[in-house]
Structures are given as structure tokens and as C-alpha cells.
Enzyme design. Structure first.
Site, mmCIF file in Angstrom:
data_model
loop_
_atom_site.group_PDB
_atom_site.id
_atom_site.type_symbol
_atom_site.label_atom_id
_atom_site.label_comp_id
_atom_site.label_asym_id
_atom_site.label_seq_id
_atom_site.Cartn_x
_atom_site.Cartn_y
_atom_site.Cartn_z
ATOM 1 N N PRO A 1 0.835 -1.206 0.000
ATOM 2 C CA PRO A 1 0.000 0.000 0.000
ATOM 3 C C PRO A 1 0.869 1.255 0.000
ATOM 4 O O PRO A 1 1.855 1.335 0.725
ATOM 5 C CB PRO A 1 -0.801 -0.117 1.295
ATOM 6 C CG PRO A 1 -0.731 -1.563 1.666
ATOM 7 C CD PRO A 1 0.579 -2.053 1.169
ATOM 8 N N GLU A 2 0.488 2.217 -0.838
ATOM 9 C CA GLU A 2 1.193 3.491 -0.894
ATOM 10 C C GLU A 2 0.267 4.586 -0.384
ATOM 11 O O GLU A 2 -0.813 4.308 0.137
ATOM 12 C CB GLU A 2 1.688 3.753 -2.314
ATOM 13 C CG GLU A 2 2.662 2.687 -2.807
ATOM 14 C CD GLU A 2 3.165 2.928 -4.218
ATOM 15 O OE1 GLU A 2 3.235 4.097 -4.655
ATOM 16 O OE2 GLU A 2 3.474 1.946 -4.915
#
Length: 281
Positions: free
Chosen positions: A2-3
Site C-alpha cells: 500500500p502506498e
């Protein structure tokens, strides 16, 4: 992994549901996911504490508590945070459960067990999680062309590698570095020291625009997020280049190309981002 857009989405889903709730009990199935302090102290210190609000810093999630303590969480590659009714079927690889005072549970699962929690007490400096080493947040911190050029404008490293350096800008990883550079019309392999003043200006404008756009596209209801088990909400259909090697560029229809930059897969358009080819002539 996840960014920034995914972390912001998780915050937007979880925060309104946990604000003002008290942690009745903490169940730890895998002590190794608690990096600091020891698991027993982590549980003891959190029991009875009330959640004030949540924050995001780069790829980190923070739970601010009424006492001034704060929980810091990094999901790493496969970490997932779900708020569920107490009787909801438990996800495989669930490592920590925070039992709340409204018969809901905040659960952390992680197939690869790389995600980590830290509990930083009021008045204590966070020298443990690495959050103090992060660069500015690209949304809301006034990212400027001058800042970017000053930080990386003399480096010979590829601009994609520089964008993924969390000490320079917090929150951008492999996916959104590709998306940002495509939108800015800059080849991911361009040496940072080859960018012009116009390109630094374009990049400074594009970074927050692209991230904000994907945050908007990530938008889901709490029900959809829970139904998708915290994973199926992501904006894959809206990606312009990442993971679309061989597919048509959405602008010029040329087949997208893949290369490896800094040990990471990178996808780009050889026409829309051909400034690199011109600079190499």
C-alpha cells in the site's frame, strides 16, 4: 505494498468509526509484529485508552490517543486493517485484535508478517519507527520545484529512484512513481540531474495531482471496504501505465514498455515519455 493513496483511504474508512472508542483489550497472536515496546507492555499500556483521531504520515498510519500516546503502524507489503463486529469471521493471518467498547474489533492481518506496530508514549520521541526520517508529505506540505531540484537535482540516479526515496518525499512507491512520471511526461530512467527547470515545475505540480486523483478513485464505503476484506477496493482499473506492459498507452495507443530501474519493475510509454531518448542522442 500500500502506498499513500491506499493508506489515506484506510484512514478515511477507519477513523470515523473508531474516534472516541475505548480499547477494552488487546489480543496478540504474533508478538513479532509489535516492534516496540515488548508485546506485554504494548497490551498493558493500551488497555483502557481512548482513540482520539487518526493521522497519516507517508505510508504510516497513526492512532492518536486521549492520553497523548500514539500507535504507529506500517502495513508494509501485505498488512491489512479491518474494523469488524466481534462475531465476524476472522481473516487468516490475523495477528492483533483490538477489542473496542462498542462490540467492534479492529483487526490487523498480514500474510507475510512484515507489518509493524510501535507504541510511542506521551512526551517520548519516536526514534523507533523511522517516521522521523521521512521527507515532506507530497499532499499538503507545499511541494515546490525548488525543493525537488535542491534535494535531487544534482543526483545521477534515475528520477524514479529519487521519487521512491522516503527521505526525500514520503509516501510514493513503485506504483505511483510510474503513474506520476507518465503524467509528467518524464521517462522513469532519466537521471535526476538531467531534468530542466520546466520539468521540475511540471513534476511538482503532477505529484500531488496524481496522488489526489487516485485517492478520489479509491473511495469506497465502510461496507464495501469490509466486504472486500480491505483489499478489493484498489484503483487498478484507473492505472495508466503500472502493470500494463504491452497494453496500449491511453494517450497515443503505443504499446507500453517495461524495464527495471533500481531493482524495481517500471512501465512507461516510449512515445509520451521519449524525452529520455532525445536526451540520450
Amino acid at each position: 505494498m500500500p502506498e499513500l493513496p491506499e493508506i489515506e483511504t484506510i484512514k478515511g474508512i477507519i477513523e470515523p468509526q473508531v474516534q472516541g472508542l475505548t480499547i477494552k483489550n488487546v489480543i496478540v497472536n504474533r508478538p513479532e509484529v509489535i516492534a516496540y515496546p515488548a508485546a506485554n507492555a504494548f497490551c498493558d499500556l493500551l488497555t483502557g485508552q481512548t482513540i482520539s483521531h487518526m493521522e497519516r504520515r507517508g505510508k504510516f498510519l497513526l492512532f492518536a490517543l486521549d492520553s497523548g500516546d500514539r500507535i504507529v503502524l506500517h502495513l508494509r507489503m501485505t498488512g491489512c486493517l479491518l474494523l469488524t463486529p466481534a462475531g465476524h469471521p476472522e481473516e487468516k493471518h490475523t495477528h492483533i485484535i483490538f477489542e473496542l467498547n462498542n462490540d467492534m474489533e479492529l483487526r490487523f492481518s498480514d500474510m507475510r508478517r512484515f507489518g509493524r506496530f510501535w507504541l510511542i508514549q506521551a512526551g517520548e520521541n519516536d526514534t523507533y519507527s523511522g517516521i522521523d526520517k521521512l521527507g515532506p508529505d507530497p499532499i499538503g506540505d507545499g511541494l515546490t520545484p525548488e525543493f525537488l531540484e535542491a534535494r535531487v537535482g544534482k543526483r545521477k540516479k534515475p528520477i524514479k529512484v529519487c521519487l521512491m526515496d522516503q527521505k526525500i518525499i514520503a509516501g510514493i512507491g513503485n506504483i505511483y512513481s510510474d503513474e506520476i512520471l507518465f503524467s509528467a511526461g518524464i521517462h522513469p530512467g532519466r537521471p535526476a540531474d538531467s531534468l530542466s527547470a520546466d520539468e521540475w515545475e511540471r513534476l511538482a505540480e503532477t505529484i500531488p495531482e496524481v496522488l489526489a486523483w487516485f485517492i478520489e478513485k479509491d473511495s469506497v464505503t465502510p461496507e464495501e471496504y469490509l466486504r472486500g476484506r480491505g483489499r478489493d477496493y484498489r484503483n487498478t482499473p484507473f492505472l495508466q501505465v503500472y502493470g500494463r506492459e504491452g497494453g496500449p498507452c491511453r494517450i497515443c495507443k503505443t504499446s507500453l514498455c517495461r524495464t527495471v530501474i533500481g531493482g524495481r519493475s517500471s512501465t512507461f510509454c516510449p512515445v509520451c515519455q521519449m524525452d529520455f531518448l532525445r536526451s540520450a542522442d
